[in-house]
Design a protein around this motif. Sequence first.
Motif, short mmCIF file in Angstrom:
data_model
loop_
_atom_site.label_atom_id
_atom_site.label_comp_id
_atom_site.label_asym_id
_atom_site.label_seq_id
_atom_site.Cartn_x
_atom_site.Cartn_y
_atom_site.Cartn_z
N UNK A 36 9.71 58.09 62.62
CA UNK A 36 11.00 57.52 62.20
C UNK A 36 10.75 56.47 61.13
N UNK A 37 11.28 56.71 59.94
CA UNK A 37 11.01 55.84 58.78
C UNK A 37 12.32 55.31 58.22
N UNK A 38 12.37 54.01 57.96
CA UNK A 38 13.56 53.42 57.35
C UNK A 38 13.48 53.49 55.83
N UNK A 39 14.52 54.04 55.22
CA UNK A 39 14.68 54.03 53.77
C UNK A 39 16.08 53.50 53.49
N UNK A 40 16.17 52.33 52.92
CA UNK A 40 17.47 51.70 52.68
C UNK A 40 18.25 52.42 51.58
N UNK A 41 19.56 52.42 51.72
CA UNK A 41 20.41 52.95 50.67
C UNK A 41 20.40 52.04 49.45
N UNK A 42 21.03 52.49 48.39
CA UNK A 42 21.08 51.72 47.16
C UNK A 42 22.42 51.98 46.47
N UNK A 43 22.50 51.63 45.20
CA UNK A 43 23.73 51.88 44.43
C UNK A 43 23.35 52.38 43.05
N UNK A 44 24.23 53.18 42.48
CA UNK A 44 24.06 53.63 41.11
C UNK A 44 24.51 52.52 40.16
N UNK A 45 23.79 52.28 39.08
CA UNK A 45 24.21 51.25 38.11
C UNK A 45 25.59 51.55 37.55
N UNK A 46 26.38 50.51 37.35
CA UNK A 46 27.70 50.67 36.73
C UNK A 46 27.85 49.65 35.61
N UNK A 47 28.76 49.96 34.70
CA UNK A 47 29.06 49.04 33.60
C UNK A 47 30.39 48.38 33.87
N UNK A 48 30.33 47.14 34.35
CA UNK A 48 31.54 46.39 34.67
C UNK A 48 32.34 46.09 33.41
N UNK A 49 31.64 45.84 32.31
CA UNK A 49 32.30 45.40 31.09
C UNK A 49 33.36 46.40 30.62
N UNK A 50 33.13 47.68 30.87
CA UNK A 50 34.04 48.71 30.39
C UNK A 50 35.41 48.63 31.04
N UNK A 51 35.49 47.96 32.20
CA UNK A 51 36.73 47.99 32.96
C UNK A 51 37.29 46.59 33.20
N UNK A 52 36.86 45.63 32.39
CA UNK A 52 37.30 44.26 32.60
C UNK A 52 38.74 44.02 32.16
N UNK A 53 39.38 45.02 31.58
CA UNK A 53 40.76 44.86 31.13
C UNK A 53 41.74 44.79 32.30
N UNK A 54 41.28 45.11 33.50
CA UNK A 54 42.16 45.10 34.68
C UNK A 54 42.57 43.67 35.01
N UNK A 55 43.87 43.45 35.18
CA UNK A 55 44.39 42.12 35.48
C UNK A 55 45.04 42.11 36.86
N UNK A 56 44.93 40.95 37.52
CA UNK A 56 45.46 40.84 38.88
C UNK A 56 46.98 40.86 38.94
N UNK A 57 47.61 40.11 38.07
CA UNK A 57 49.07 40.04 38.10
C UNK A 57 49.60 38.98 39.06
N UNK A 58 48.72 38.34 39.82
CA UNK A 58 49.11 37.25 40.71
C UNK A 58 48.10 36.11 40.57
N UNK A 59 48.53 34.90 40.86
CA UNK A 59 47.64 33.75 40.76
C UNK A 59 46.83 33.55 42.04
N UNK A 60 47.32 34.10 43.13
CA UNK A 60 46.64 33.93 44.42
C UNK A 60 45.25 34.56 44.39
N UNK A 61 44.36 34.00 45.20
CA UNK A 61 43.06 34.62 45.41
C UNK A 61 43.26 35.88 46.25
#
Length: 431
Positions: free
Chosen positions: A229-254
């Motif tokens: 039994x061997x542990x191999x941790x999961x990971x994530x694929x790299x993403x480019x956050x900058x491409x989607x920074x145009x998204x706005x919340x529309x509210x001031x609340x956290x």
Amino acid sequence: MKVLMFGWEFPPHISGGLGTACYGLTQGLSKVKDLEIVFVVPKAHGDEDQSKMQLVGANGVNIKQVQSHIEKFKSQHTYLEVDSHLVPYNDPDEYYTFSSQDLYGKNKFFKVDKEGKLEFSGKYGANLIEEIYKYAYVASAISSDYEHDVIHAHDWLCYPAGIAAKEVSGKPLVIHVHATDFDRSGGNVNPKVFEIEKMGMDAADRIITVSNLTRNIVIEKYGQDPSKVITVYNAVEPVSVEEKLAIKKGVKDKIVTFLGRITMQKGPEYFVEAAYQVLKRTPNVRFVMAGSGDMLEKMVERAAQLGIADKFHFTGFLKGDDVFKMFLLSDVYVMPSVSEPFGISPLEAMQSNVPVIISKQSGVSEILTHAVKVDYWDIDAMADAIYGIISYNSLSEVFKKEGKEEVDNLKWANAAIHVHEVYTAAINSLV
């Protein structure tokens, strides 16, 4: 090295973390020199990304018999007759129950079309057990048709297919435990599901677990030899956050977000109670529960009872870009899981520059440093952590910066190297 891999879902047709993990791993393994993958799913849709591997749908495999009697196959695999209240690796849209019944009568046939192909939905519906059964049956044919050195089966739904393939080819079997029924059921284990899981583990030459938390369960609850039994941790694929920074919340609340199946395993009730505690201290915050599941209605009712419904939003199930957009709108991500074998979503949140709060009862807590870790049941600690991050910008910025750097180093390519080592060990064990 040629790998015959069995999964149940593959992007873009996914309903949870299993499909995401399978995709990431195949991407990572594609970087390993001289390694080829044939990835099998019950139903192929034709729009899957096959740039890194060959995808085969069991629904497209000609089993060479127009109408095949399965009594012999059934007698060899009676453990596939599953009854009682069964929750699979939950489809997020529904909670399925299977009544006790003999699904395969004495003269039961699989119906096939004129080309000798079986039909599959590839989902987690009412005919799930029949699909598992058919999948294992077709796996026998696939094992004969595709040359391979090792078999890799993901999660319990695919263990029977892996076993069937091994019986035909004699090649070593590696099973990948993404979750056990101890996680899904909260300890109230379905004996038939347990039987399938244990049979898969007993048949495996090597077992990959996604965390040491899961590894310990496999060894202690299923009686497996620790050396295989061997542990191999999961990971994530790299993403480019900058491409989607145009998204706005529309509210001031956290915005504080829970994203996942709304089931007992994920601890949604603790998130609701913590939200109530935070809102007693500050009104400038909104809570989002993104997902669906058998506890959704109960969570809606509880939010109303606590008088916080106007600050609590339920989005329903999100996938693909909608998940990423939700993270970009969030100021804090909370994963209060009661029992989480790993948990990829905190990594995805950290990629999106979102501070995360995770339960100590999660596999991902074993590898993350820049995350707040609390016991899932400690509502006060969870509320304090949420309040601190949304109230103090300097604290939030530290978690954003350090967390992003940390998760960027958790690559599927690294996980794939370890999986390749497991393959080699499995192959050598039969020499």
